[in-house]
Design an enzyme around this catalytic site. Structure first.
Site, short mmCIF file in Angstrom:
data_model
loop_
_atom_site.label_atom_id
_atom_site.label_comp_id
_atom_site.label_asym_id
_atom_site.label_seq_id
_atom_site.Cartn_x
_atom_site.Cartn_y
_atom_site.Cartn_z
CG ASN A 46 -1.91 1.13 1.30
OD1 ASN A 46 -1.64 2.10 1.04
ND2 ASN A 46 -3.14 0.78 1.33
CG HIS A 57 -5.88 -0.01 -1.80
ND1 HIS A 57 -7.25 -0.57 -1.44
CD2 HIS A 57 -6.18 1.17 -1.52
CE1 HIS A 57 -8.18 0.40 -0.78
NE2 HIS A 57 -7.12 1.38 -1.02
CD GLU A 59 -5.29 -6.11 -2.17
OE1 GLU A 59 -5.83 -6.62 -1.22
OE2 GLU A 59 -4.84 -4.91 -1.82
CB CYS A 84 -11.04 -2.80 -0.22
SG CYS A 84 -10.31 -2.32 -1.95
CB CYS A 87 -8.04 -4.80 -3.94
SG CYS A 87 -7.32 -3.30 -3.98
#
Length: 150
Positions: A46, A57, A59, A84, A87
């Site tokens: 992140n 983020h 990912e 989330c 992602c």
């Protein structure tokens, strides 16, 4: 996995180390790694705080680091925290078939969405990840709320 256990998967360890790097940089401690055949293609963490980028983020950072791939259908995305909605949408968009998650205790993520689209989700319940996120959330509640848009 009990609280004293931890995973020894080298790809997951790359994601965990990326999360630790973000924490050392003053960022949100979420890391991810993309792998093909058990080999890390790329890892990332992140970078919302470090880069002032609202969509950076963990990912997303790992996928950016991997660069263009002809296909993601033979990859696995490892992440220290449940993905989330943003992602999860990216995972679905690129047809990543499997996601390995360090923990979903401190943030439930979008498992139902992922599974509804055929993504296999494996949760490791890694105690280090739970502790790292709980500590971060307790020490930086405003930054955590910003990250999850609350």
């Amino acid at each position: 996995m009990s609280e004293t256990e931890r995973t020894t998967d080298p790809v997951f360890e790359a994601a965990y180390e990326a999360a630790q790097k973000s924490l050392r940089e003053g960022g949100i401690p979420i890391g991810a790694a993309l792998a093909r055949g058990g080999v890390v293609i790329a890892s990332g963490h992140n970078k919302r705080v470090q880069h002032g980028d609202p969509i950076a983020h963990g990912e997303m950072s790992a996928l950016r680091a991997a660069g263009r791939q002809k296909s993601y259908r033979d990859t696995t995305l490892y992440t220290t925290l449940a993905p989330c909605a943003m992602c999860a949408g990216t995972i679905i968009q690129f047809k990543i078939p499997r996601v390995v998650v360090g923990e979903a205790e401190t943030f439930p993520g979008e498992f139902e969405l992922l599974r509804s689209r055929g993504v296999e989700v494996v949760v490791l319940n890694d105690a280090r990840c739970v502790e790292m996120m709980r500590t971060f959330q307790d020490e930086h509640p405003e930054l955590w709320a910003e990250d999850i848009a609350e």
